[in-house]
Design a protein around this motif. Structure first.
Motif, PDB file in Angstrom:
ATOM      1  N   LEU A 190       0.831  -1.211   0.000  1.00  0.00           N
ATOM      2  CA  LEU A 190       0.000   0.000   0.000  1.00  0.00           C
ATOM      3  C   LEU A 190       0.864   1.259   0.000  1.00  0.00           C
ATOM      4  O   LEU A 190       0.519   2.254  -0.658  1.00  0.00           O
ATOM      5  CB  LEU A 190      -0.914  -0.013   1.225  1.00  0.00           C
ATOM      6  CG  LEU A 190      -1.986  -1.117   1.263  1.00  0.00           C
ATOM      7  CD1 LEU A 190      -2.764  -1.049   2.571  1.00  0.00           C
ATOM      8  CD2 LEU A 190      -2.933  -0.986   0.074  1.00  0.00           C
ATOM      9  N   ALA A 191       1.983   1.224   0.726  1.00  0.00           N
ATOM     10  CA  ALA A 191       2.864   2.397   0.747  1.00  0.00           C
ATOM     11  C   ALA A 191       3.475   2.646  -0.628  1.00  0.00           C
ATOM     12  O   ALA A 191       3.583   3.799  -1.072  1.00  0.00           O
ATOM     13  CB  ALA A 191       3.958   2.198   1.793  1.00  0.00           C
ATOM     14  N   LEU A 192       3.873   1.568  -1.316  1.00  0.00           N
ATOM     15  CA  LEU A 192       4.432   1.730  -2.660  1.00  0.00           C
ATOM     16  C   LEU A 192       3.383   2.278  -3.625  1.00  0.00           C
ATOM     17  O   LEU A 192       3.714   3.071  -4.530  1.00  0.00           O
ATOM     18  CB  LEU A 192       4.974   0.393  -3.168  1.00  0.00           C
ATOM     19  CG  LEU A 192       6.254  -0.114  -2.491  1.00  0.00           C
ATOM     20  CD1 LEU A 192       6.565  -1.535  -2.936  1.00  0.00           C
ATOM     21  CD2 LEU A 192       7.430   0.813  -2.781  1.00  0.00           C
ATOM     22  N   LEU A 193       2.134   1.890  -3.442  1.00  0.00           N
ATOM     23  CA  LEU A 193       1.077   2.427  -4.304  1.00  0.00           C
ATOM     24  C   LEU A 193       0.825   3.905  -4.032  1.00  0.00           C
ATOM     25  O   LEU A 193       0.668   4.700  -4.962  1.00  0.00           O
ATOM     26  CB  LEU A 193      -0.223   1.634  -4.086  1.00  0.00           C
ATOM     27  CG  LEU A 193      -0.293   0.242  -4.705  1.00  0.00           C
ATOM     28  CD1 LEU A 193      -1.593  -0.446  -4.325  1.00  0.00           C
ATOM     29  CD2 LEU A 193      -0.165   0.328  -6.232  1.00  0.00           C
ATOM     30  N   CYS A 194       0.790   4.284  -2.754  1.00  0.00           N
ATOM     31  CA  CYS A 194       0.477   5.671  -2.412  1.00  0.00           C
ATOM     32  C   CYS A 194       1.633   6.623  -2.698  1.00  0.00           C
ATOM     33  O   CYS A 194       1.449   7.839  -2.704  1.00  0.00           O
ATOM     34  CB  CYS A 194       0.071   5.775  -0.944  1.00  0.00           C
ATOM     35  SG  CYS A 194      -1.574   5.095  -0.609  1.00  0.00           S
ATOM     36  N   VAL A 195       2.827   6.094  -2.902  1.00  0.00           N
ATOM     37  CA  VAL A 195       3.947   6.953  -3.290  1.00  0.00           C
ATOM     38  C   VAL A 195       3.830   7.377  -4.745  1.00  0.00           C
ATOM     39  O   VAL A 195       4.305   8.450  -5.136  1.00  0.00           O
ATOM     40  CB  VAL A 195       5.277   6.210  -3.029  1.00  0.00           C
ATOM     41  CG1 VAL A 195       6.439   6.877  -3.729  1.00  0.00           C
ATOM     42  CG2 VAL A 195       5.562   6.166  -1.548  1.00  0.00           C
ATOM     43  N   GLN A 196       3.168   6.555  -5.547  1.00  0.00           N
ATOM     44  CA  GLN A 196       3.020   6.862  -6.969  1.00  0.00           C
ATOM     45  C   GLN A 196       2.113   8.081  -7.154  1.00  0.00           C
ATOM     46  O   GLN A 196       1.293   8.422  -6.304  1.00  0.00           O
ATOM     47  CB  GLN A 196       2.427   5.664  -7.715  1.00  0.00           C
ATOM     48  CG  GLN A 196       3.160   4.359  -7.472  1.00  0.00           C
ATOM     49  CD  GLN A 196       4.611   4.402  -7.893  1.00  0.00           C
ATOM     50  OE1 GLN A 196       4.942   4.997  -8.906  1.00  0.00           O
ATOM     51  NE2 GLN A 196       5.473   3.769  -7.113  1.00  0.00           N
ATOM     52  N   GLN A 197       2.274   8.722  -8.274  1.00  0.00           N
ATOM     53  CA  GLN A 197       1.462   9.896  -8.596  1.00  0.00           C
ATOM     54  C   GLN A 197       0.083   9.446  -9.102  1.00  0.00           C
ATOM     55  O   GLN A 197      -0.211   9.487 -10.289  1.00  0.00           O
ATOM     56  CB  GLN A 197       2.178  10.748  -9.654  1.00  0.00           C
ATOM     57  CG  GLN A 197       3.517  11.294  -9.219  1.00  0.00           C
ATOM     58  CD  GLN A 197       3.396  12.240  -8.034  1.00  0.00           C
ATOM     59  OE1 GLN A 197       2.402  12.955  -7.889  1.00  0.00           O
ATOM     60  NE2 GLN A 197       4.409  12.248  -7.184  1.00  0.00           N
ATOM     61  N   LEU A 198      -0.753   8.995  -8.172  1.00  0.00           N
ATOM     62  CA  LEU A 198      -2.082   8.512  -8.501  1.00  0.00           C
ATOM     63  C   LEU A 198      -3.140   9.506  -8.040  1.00  0.00           C
ATOM     64  O   LEU A 198      -2.969  10.186  -7.026  1.00  0.00           O
ATOM     65  CB  LEU A 198      -2.326   7.150  -7.832  1.00  0.00           C
ATOM     66  CG  LEU A 198      -1.357   6.023  -8.218  1.00  0.00           C
ATOM     67  CD1 LEU A 198      -1.668   4.777  -7.389  1.00  0.00           C
ATOM     68  CD2 LEU A 198      -1.439   5.717  -9.698  1.00  0.00           C
ATOM     69  N   ARG A 199      -4.233   9.567  -8.758  1.00  0.00           N
ATOM     70  CA  ARG A 199      -5.320  10.464  -8.388  1.00  0.00           C
ATOM     71  C   ARG A 199      -6.025   9.937  -7.142  1.00  0.00           C
ATOM     72  O   ARG A 199      -6.344   8.756  -7.040  1.00  0.00           O
ATOM     73  CB  ARG A 199      -6.327  10.581  -9.542  1.00  0.00           C
ATOM     74  CG  ARG A 199      -7.462  11.552  -9.287  1.00  0.00           C
ATOM     75  CD  ARG A 199      -8.393  11.626 -10.485  1.00  0.00           C
ATOM     76  NE  ARG A 199      -7.679  12.093 -11.680  1.00  0.00           N
ATOM     77  CZ  ARG A 199      -8.241  12.194 -12.889  1.00  0.00           C
ATOM     78  NH1 ARG A 199      -9.509  11.842 -13.049  1.00  0.00           N
ATOM     79  NH2 ARG A 199      -7.537  12.626 -13.907  1.00  0.00           N
ATOM     80  N   GLY A 200      -6.256  10.817  -6.175  1.00  0.00           N
ATOM     81  CA  GLY A 200      -6.959  10.444  -4.955  1.00  0.00           C
ATOM     82  C   GLY A 200      -6.102   9.739  -3.931  1.00  0.00           C
ATOM     83  O   GLY A 200      -6.622   9.144  -2.990  1.00  0.00           O
ATOM     84  N   ARG A 201      -4.787   9.815  -4.057  1.00  0.00           N
ATOM     85  CA  ARG A 201      -3.926   9.102  -3.115  1.00  0.00           C
ATOM     86  C   ARG A 201      -4.024   9.690  -1.709  1.00  0.00           C
ATOM     87  O   ARG A 201      -3.868   8.975  -0.728  1.00  0.00           O
ATOM     88  CB  ARG A 201      -2.482   9.120  -3.592  1.00  0.00           C
ATOM     89  CG  ARG A 201      -1.878  10.503  -3.735  1.00  0.00           C
ATOM     90  CD  ARG A 201      -0.415  10.413  -4.103  1.00  0.00           C
ATOM     91  NE  ARG A 201       0.184  11.746  -4.185  1.00  0.00           N
ATOM     92  CZ  ARG A 201       1.485  11.964  -4.218  1.00  0.00           C
ATOM     93  NH1 ARG A 201       2.308  10.933  -4.179  1.00  0.00           N
ATOM     94  NH2 ARG A 201       1.967  13.184  -4.296  1.00  0.00           N
ATOM     95  N   GLY A 202      -4.298  11.002  -1.592  1.00  0.00           N
ATOM     96  CA  GLY A 202      -4.476  11.606  -0.274  1.00  0.00           C
ATOM     97  C   GLY A 202      -5.676  11.030   0.461  1.00  0.00           C
ATOM     98  O   GLY A 202      -5.618  10.775   1.669  1.00  0.00           O
TER      99      GLY A 202
END
Length: 396
Positions: A190-202
């Protein structure tokens, strides 16, 4: 003129005496200031030391004596009879062996194959450590770790054979090692996913962190309702998959898996938030340079990201292992330690003994838990240090 000379002489002597007295007073004042400077740190620290002694050290000593005694309530008070290691003998060899170690039966052929495989791997590990020039103390520590691992392998092989049953020690070790591994793997993903520039990661960062804000008892009652296949909120879903007659707490492994799922749901956010901070604190120039040189994502993670988060990982896993050994809310509320004692942890074992007024047995279980936690955490720290030292020496 001759009469004035003695008076002047007397005044000179008086001034000399006064200056001497002032000098002595200044010396005494300096000595007091030096004494105060020397003792003031100890005086200021003493309240904290007394609080630690009162809340930690003294209860530890009293509980140690209690584990070596038989506590009885009597008319007008209670009595303590010193019985030595009897409470510990009951756990390891006596009437409470089935509760602590489990029901031991002859090991099946598959179990012996597992034991031999573990022994071979440990021998290989010791040989490699000796060839790499490990110190004598390090080799002794590795031999001790190998002996404990072989003992635990024999224990699991015996209790997993037909007719055997895990005790609270085995169940707790499963909760710790399987649970922490799953929590770390999911948290890192999950941390690796949220580090990516994805929409709605906040938004997902906040959502992933929410389970950690709930108390363990609340999590236990939540999963107690979820795993209820007849009246729970997911009862229609269970019926759709043909699991309406399935009860999680009716089988030993079903109860243990339910406890581990609830524990993972609560503590994965802790892994996630710490690993996310570690990943975001990593310099971007190394990753960008690796991409320019043609490295793929796996190579970047293996040679850049993973070495950067190893120190955080070691601390994180150590903290989580210590907490996982103390698990009590989920097995108590979710399964009540059942069926039988299948999902009971060591902390719940100590609590059950205390509730039946077997205070000596409860203290003995608590100290066995202390020994187990101390051994595994010390071994983990020492192996991590030796691994980091070997990696540092191997660098060009």
């Amino acid at each position: 003129m001759t009469g004035l000379a003695p008076s002047r002489c007397g005044r000179g002597q008086g001034e000399t005496a006064r200056s001497s007295l002032m000098s002595d007073a200044a010396d005494r004042n300096d000595g007091f200031v030096a004494w105060a400077d020397r003792w003031s740190p100890r005086v200021f620290v003493m309240p904290a030391v007394l609080i630690v002694l009162a809340l930690s050290i003294f209860p530890l000593i009293i509980s140690l004596y209690l584990s070596l005694a038989r506590f009885k309530f009597e008319k007008g008070g209670f009595s303590l009879q010193f019985i030595g290691l009897t409470n510990y003998k009951k756990l390891l060899f006596g009437s409470q062996q089935f509760h602590f170690l489990g029901t031991l039966v002859p090991i099946a052929s598959l179990g012996w194959a597992l034991v031999l495989a573990v022994v071979a791997l440990l021998l290989l590990w010791l040989v490699v450590a000796a060839r790499r020039g490990a110190r004598l103390l390090g080799l002794v520590g590795r031999v001790l770790i190998s002996v404990v691992v072989i003992f635990l392998t024999l224990l699991f092989a015996s209790t997993a054979s037909p007719g055997g049953q895990l005790g609270t020690l085995g169940a707790t070790l499963i909760y710790v090692f399987v649970g922490v591994f799953v929590q770390y793997a999911i948290g890192l993903g999950l941390a690796l996913l949220c580090v990516q520039q994805l929409r709605g990661r906040g938004f997902f960062r906040v959502v992933f962190f929410l389970p950690m804000m709930i108390t363990p008892v609340g999590v236990a009652y939540t999963f107690r309702m979820i795993t209820d296949t007849t009246k729970g909120p997911f009862a229609p879903l269970w019926q759709m998959f043909g699991l309406a007659d399935f009860a999680w707490a009716a089988t030993a492994w079903g109860a243990r898996i339910a406890v581990m799922i609830g524990d993972a749901w609560q503590w994965t956010p802790f892994m996630f938030i710490v690993l996310l901070a570690a990943l975001e604190g990593q310099p971007r120039d190394q990753t960008e340079a690796a991409l320019v040189d043609g490295a793929n994502r796996w190579q970047i993670f293996r040679f850049i990201t993973w070495p950067a988060i190893v120190p955080v990982t070691l601390t994180l896993v150590l903290i989580r292992v210590i907490e996982a050994f103390k698990i009590v809310d989920l097995p108590n509320v979710l399964t009540n330690g059942g069926p039988g004692i299948a999902s009971e942890s060591l902390t719940l074992h100590a609590f059950m003994a205390w509730r039946t007024l077997d205070l000596g047995g409860s203290a003995a279980v608590a100290y066995m838990l202390l020994f187990v936690v101390t051994f595994f955490c010390t071994a983990f720290v020492n192996l991590a240090r030796s691994g980091a030292g070997a990696a540092a020496r191997s660098r060009p």
